[in-house]
Each structure stands twice: as structure tokens, then as C-alpha cells.
Scaffold this active site. Sequence first.
Site, PDB file in Angstrom:
ATOM      1  N   ASP A  18       1.115  -1.209  -0.056  1.00 24.22           N
ATOM      2  CA  ASP A  18      -0.065   0.107  -0.144  1.00 24.22           C
ATOM      3  C   ASP A  18       0.816   0.993   0.126  1.00 24.22           C
ATOM      4  O   ASP A  18       1.450   1.504   1.096  1.00 24.22           O
ATOM      5  CB  ASP A  18      -1.005   0.002   1.266  1.00 24.22           C
ATOM      6  CG  ASP A  18      -2.088  -0.970   1.123  1.00 24.22           C
ATOM      7  OD1 ASP A  18      -1.893  -2.059   0.670  1.00 24.22           O
ATOM      8  OD2 ASP A  18      -3.018  -0.843   1.798  1.00 24.22           O
TER       9      ASP A  18
ATOM     10  N   LYS B 110      -6.940   3.284  -3.472  1.00 17.12           N
ATOM     11  CA  LYS B 110      -7.250   3.422  -2.088  1.00 17.12           C
ATOM     12  C   LYS B 110      -7.568   4.858  -1.604  1.00 17.12           C
ATOM     13  O   LYS B 110      -6.641   5.643  -2.061  1.00 17.12           O
ATOM     14  CB  LYS B 110      -6.243   2.674  -1.210  1.00 17.12           C
ATOM     15  CG  LYS B 110      -6.449   2.713   0.080  1.00 17.12           C
ATOM     16  CD  LYS B 110      -5.168   1.713   0.922  1.00 17.12           C
ATOM     17  CE  LYS B 110      -5.163   1.946   2.303  1.00 17.12           C
ATOM     18  NZ  LYS B 110      -4.173   1.384   3.201  1.00 17.12           N
TER      19      LYS B 110
ATOM     20  N   LYS C   9     -10.269   0.085  -2.574  1.00 14.72           N
ATOM     21  CA  LYS C   9     -10.270   0.045  -1.016  1.00 14.72           C
ATOM     22  C   LYS C   9     -10.471   1.199  -0.551  1.00 14.72           C
ATOM     23  O   LYS C   9      -9.446   2.197  -0.284  1.00 14.72           O
ATOM     24  CB  LYS C   9      -8.603  -0.505  -0.626  1.00 14.72           C
ATOM     25  CG  LYS C   9      -8.492  -0.587   0.739  1.00 14.72           C
ATOM     26  CD  LYS C   9      -7.045  -1.321   1.040  1.00 14.72           C
ATOM     27  CE  LYS C   9      -6.746  -1.323   2.636  1.00 14.72           C
ATOM     28  NZ  LYS C   9      -5.362  -1.681   2.762  1.00 14.72           N
TER      29      LYS C   9
END
Length: 320
Positions: free
Chosen positions: A157, A220, A256
Site C-alpha cells: 500500500d 485506495k 479500497k
Amino acid sequence: MSRTASPAATAPFAEVTASDSALRRFLHGLPGVDPVGLEARAASLGTRSIKTTAKAYALDLAISMIDLTTLEGADTPGKVRSLAAKAVNPDPTDRDTPRVAAVCVYPDMAGIAAQGVKGSGVKVASVATAFPAGRAALHVKLADTRDAVAAGADEIDMVIDRGAFLSGRYLQVFEEIKAVKEATGKARLKVIFETGELSTYDNIRRASWLGMLAGADFIKTSTGKVAVNATPANTLLMLQAVRDFRDQTGVQVGVKPAGGIRTAKDAIKFLVLVNETAGPDWLDNHWFRFGASSLLNDLLMQRQKLATGRYSGPDYVTVD
């Protein structure tokens, strides 16, 4: 839909990323976002009612989509081992409870997390690239990424350089994402925009397309470290972006939302957004995740209530 994107799939956009000016023209040429309409649509979808049988399915689906997360300076090996054990066996009283998708930790804890979930199918996600601010030289970010992958991370991430993005240095952000993607090797890459710092919905749409053009496997919303994190509206906008991107390229990208999703009721609202916006192809933890730490406990309590007719309360689930 293949889960492995062909490099040729984004060929129609090759000229778009050939120069800073071309990329700027493309991103600023995307349709403008109607904030009132976007928020009204998100609010409307959030009012959908779900019947008991569908709710049971939704609770299990939401559990299976969680990236169970601890990203604190006070994290210890013991805490990460405990979190990994919970990820693998969320409810020791009910072995039919789904496992979560992943455990998300800092790079120095990735090896410990990997040991804890070994053989379970639960992934290890690691934040990298000088999370959460992203204020570091590129070679430092790449080293951070490679260290996490070497320690056992299945997913990375990364955070974008919001300063560069907000200054209009889009090609710099694009090239950085590409470089990190290469450094991840076989690991999947989630690109974090920190939507609360991007100021406008138009910027969120531009960041979504920028991330996808650069090779993101997921886009995300947030780090969870700022005041405004995932919201129904910004997640809806990103779901529209991945839907449109697949329509134009054939490449499917995951979404996400992270930060601020704490209750089963909230999670189900987000699942409705997914189904009604991107479609059922995204109702799978390969394509949709919740970045959360406290959400799992509420999902477990609601699941127990459906099974027993009684609300067990927080004393019946583990804290970590």
C-alpha cells in the site's frame, strides 16, 4: 474477466502518458464532477434495505474483504501475532466464520505477520513509500517497498506525493507509481491518494485515473491518518472510475476505502455502492477491500446476533 492485465490493454492511453503536458490535458479533460449529484447518489444508495438472508451473506462478504490493520508507532511483535491469529480465526466460537483478506502492517512487521498467517490464505499487506506522508526521496521509497516484499508482503500500500499532485506535477507522480509497481515484483500494488487532502472531487477523479494508468492493482482512499478518510461519496467516485477504466481498457482495478468505516451498517452501505456502481464483478476480496481495525468486531457481533438472536456485546470478541 482475467485477473492478470495485459500490458497492451492500456495501449490506447500510451500517448496520454508520453509527456507532462499530454497527461495534464487528459486529466483536466475528464468530465467534471457534480458534487451535489455525487453526494445525493451516495446517500440514496445508503438507504437501501437488506433482508435477513442477504444480510447474513453481506456480513460474511464484508469480513472476507477486510484488511485487518495496525499502523501505530507502538506496534509490537506480540500485537501483530495476535492480529494475525485473529485474521486467520476471527471468531473462535464459530469455525465457519470467514477469514479476512489480509493483515496490514508496517514493513518492519511484515515478516512477523507472514509467519502468523502462513498457510492460511490470508495475505500480508504492508504500507510503504514513507507512509503516511510520503515525504522521502524515490530511492528511499523503493528500498522501503523492496524490504517489505522481501520480508513476506503479498501486497504493498503506497502513498502518492500529494504535494507533487496538487502542484500539477502529474508525470512525476505517474513515474513514481510505475517505479514502485516495478519494485513490488509479484506483489499487488494499492495506491493511496489521501482523498481528504485532495480538496475536490475533480482531483479525486484525476488521481484515480492517474493511478490506474500507472499500473495500480487497487486504488485506495486514505491512510486513516487524517481527519477525512473514506466516505460514501469519494468511494462512489472511485468505483465509477474503475468501472469506466475497465470499459475502455479491459483492465480491472480494485478499490479500497480505508479509515472511518467502523460498523456493519456502514460496511453494508459500501457493498451496495459496489454492486450498484461497479457491478457484481467487484463483490470479491480480490477487487474490493475495507481498510479497518475496529470494523471486524462489529461485523462479528452482528453475525452472532443473526445466528443466536442475541446481541453478545464487545466482551465476546477479542480486542486486537
